[in-house]
Design an enzyme around this catalytic site. Structure first.
Site, PDB file in Angstrom:
ATOM      1  N   LYS A  51      50.620  77.286 -57.678  1.00 58.07           N
ATOM      2  CA  LYS A  51      49.809  76.136 -57.289  1.00 58.07           C
ATOM      3  C   LYS A  51      50.622  74.837 -57.405  1.00 58.07           C
ATOM      4  O   LYS A  51      50.607  73.995 -56.505  1.00 58.07           O
ATOM      5  CB  LYS A  51      48.558  76.042 -58.173  1.00 58.07           C
ATOM      6  CG  LYS A  51      47.591  74.989 -57.700  1.00 58.07           C
ATOM      7  CD  LYS A  51      46.671  74.522 -58.791  1.00 58.07           C
ATOM      8  CE  LYS A  51      47.374  73.562 -59.708  1.00 58.07           C
ATOM      9  NZ  LYS A  51      46.578  73.075 -60.821  1.00 58.07           N
ATOM     10  N   ASP A 105      43.464  74.890 -56.375  1.00 54.19           N
ATOM     11  CA  ASP A 105      43.132  74.491 -57.742  1.00 54.19           C
ATOM     12  C   ASP A 105      41.665  74.836 -57.981  1.00 54.19           C
ATOM     13  O   ASP A 105      41.022  75.483 -57.149  1.00 54.19           O
ATOM     14  CB  ASP A 105      43.424  72.998 -57.961  1.00 54.19           C
ATOM     15  CG  ASP A 105      42.381  72.110 -57.290  1.00 54.19           C
ATOM     16  OD1 ASP A 105      41.625  72.623 -56.430  1.00 54.19           O
ATOM     17  OD2 ASP A 105      42.301  70.919 -57.625  1.00 54.19           O
TER      18      ASP A 105
END
Ligand code: SF4
Length: 210
Positions: free
Chosen positions: A118, A136
């Site tokens: 991420k 996220d």
């Protein structure tokens, strides 16, 4: 209209020109800000990064910083012991192995402490406009509510499904828009469903309209 077209259209109405809310001036400052933002908020990160980067204005300074001092500065973002070590180690590796430049290579970046998929996606999309969808907590929640993914899908499953459904040229912008939508509208607690035009596609609508 297809659900994804309606979603993209709505996101464009709400956030025509979405911006990353993290403050940074250089590649390594952005990378470190994203590392610090894990399980924290951009606001809290923005309250500490200017202090770090003015006290330690170069990567060499950061690589030689006292961990205890970094911990004191980083404390408000949480997990500060771990994150202080990450910051110092990232600075050290950038100085020793990469001439002070953050490498644009997913595999190498993921070998840095505190840097996962991420973080790499956020960094590459924001700094290099590289097509990537960072998933996220907001992107994951909104995607699952809107049935773009199953409730028990992993974060990587969600990312792969979004990449199939969203046009590649929209990925980076879509990530920023979904974060803002999740942060300010489709919130974890008490989402603002009443005026949401996506209700008909959403798993949550009944719960939040009663
Ligand atoms: S209806 Fe509510 S939960 Fe569903 S997408 Fe809209 S704001 Fe989010």
């Amino acid at each position: 209209m297809m659900m994804t077209s309606k979603l993209l259209e709505y996101l464009d109405t709400l956030f025509p020109d979405p911006k990353c809310e993290l403050l940074y001036a250089t590649d390594y400052q952005l990378l470190m800000a994203v590392v610090l933002s894990a399980q924290s908020t951009d606001k809290r990160v923005n309250s500490v990064t200017p202090v770090i980067f003015s006290k330690y204005p170069s990567l060499e300074d950061l690589a030689n910083a006292s961990v205890e001092d970094l911990e004191d500065i980083i404390r408000p973002v949480g997990s500060f012991r771990k994150k202080a070590r990450f910051i110092k180690e990232i600075a050290r590796r950038l100085v020793d192995e990469f001439n002070g430049v953050v490498p644009v290579d997913r595999e190498v970046l993921e070998s840095f402490p505190g840097v996962g998929r991420k973080t790499v996606n956020v960094f590459l999309a924001e700094f290099y406009h590289y097509p990537a969808i960072a998933v996220d907590t907001h992107v994951e929640r909104v995607s699952k509510r809107l049935k773009l993914a199953y409730l028990n899908d992993s974060v990587l499953d969600v990312e792969c499904k979004l990449m199939k459904k969203i046009p590649r040229e929209s990925w980076a912008k879509f990530h920023l828009q979904m974060v803002l939508f999740g942060r300010y509208y489709c919130k974890a607690v008490k989402p603002l469903c009443k005026d949401c035009p996506l209700k008909e596609y959403c798993r949550e609508k009944k719960k939040n309209l009663d």
